[in-house]
Design an enzyme around this catalytic site. Structure first.
Site, short mmCIF file in Angstrom:
data_model
loop_
_atom_site.label_atom_id
_atom_site.label_comp_id
_atom_site.label_asym_id
_atom_site.label_seq_id
_atom_site.Cartn_x
_atom_site.Cartn_y
_atom_site.Cartn_z
N GLY A 38 46.94 43.28 39.34
CA GLY A 38 47.63 42.32 39.33
C GLY A 38 47.17 41.29 38.16
CB CYS A 39 44.18 40.07 36.70
SG CYS A 39 43.71 39.75 35.08
CB THR A 40 46.37 44.17 33.75
OG1 THR A 40 44.92 44.18 33.95
CG2 THR A 40 46.77 44.51 32.40
CB ALA A 43 47.53 38.58 31.58
#
Length: 79
Positions: A38-40, A43
């Site tokens: 999710g973070c990747t 971002a």
């Protein structure tokens, strides 16, 4: 209502303060952990749309509980 002021360490070791972006729109997003799917994805999507944010006088700031060292390793690179 204005956002409260804050100052936090960035991935490159500098201090980032909300007041540094006075007069700009700020998209502030929070993510739980570096190097998670999710973070990747989030971002990379923000990075992909960077030109549009700049055109609208906006910046994107991501906040995580991870250390600045961890974030600098996982930060998306331009290119």
């Amino acid at each position: 209502m204005p956002a409260p002021g804050f100052s936090l360490p960035s991935q490159d070791g500098n201090t980032v303060s909300l007041k540094d972006y006075r007069g700009k729109w700020v998209a502030l997003y929070f993510y739980p952990k570096d190097l998670t799917p999710g973070c990747t994805k989030e971002a990379h999507n923000f990075q992909r749309d960077q030109v549009e944010f700049a055109r609208r006088n906006a910046v994107v700031l991501g906040v995580s509980v991870d250390s600045a060292d961890s974030t600098s390793v996982s930060a998306p690179r331009k290119g």
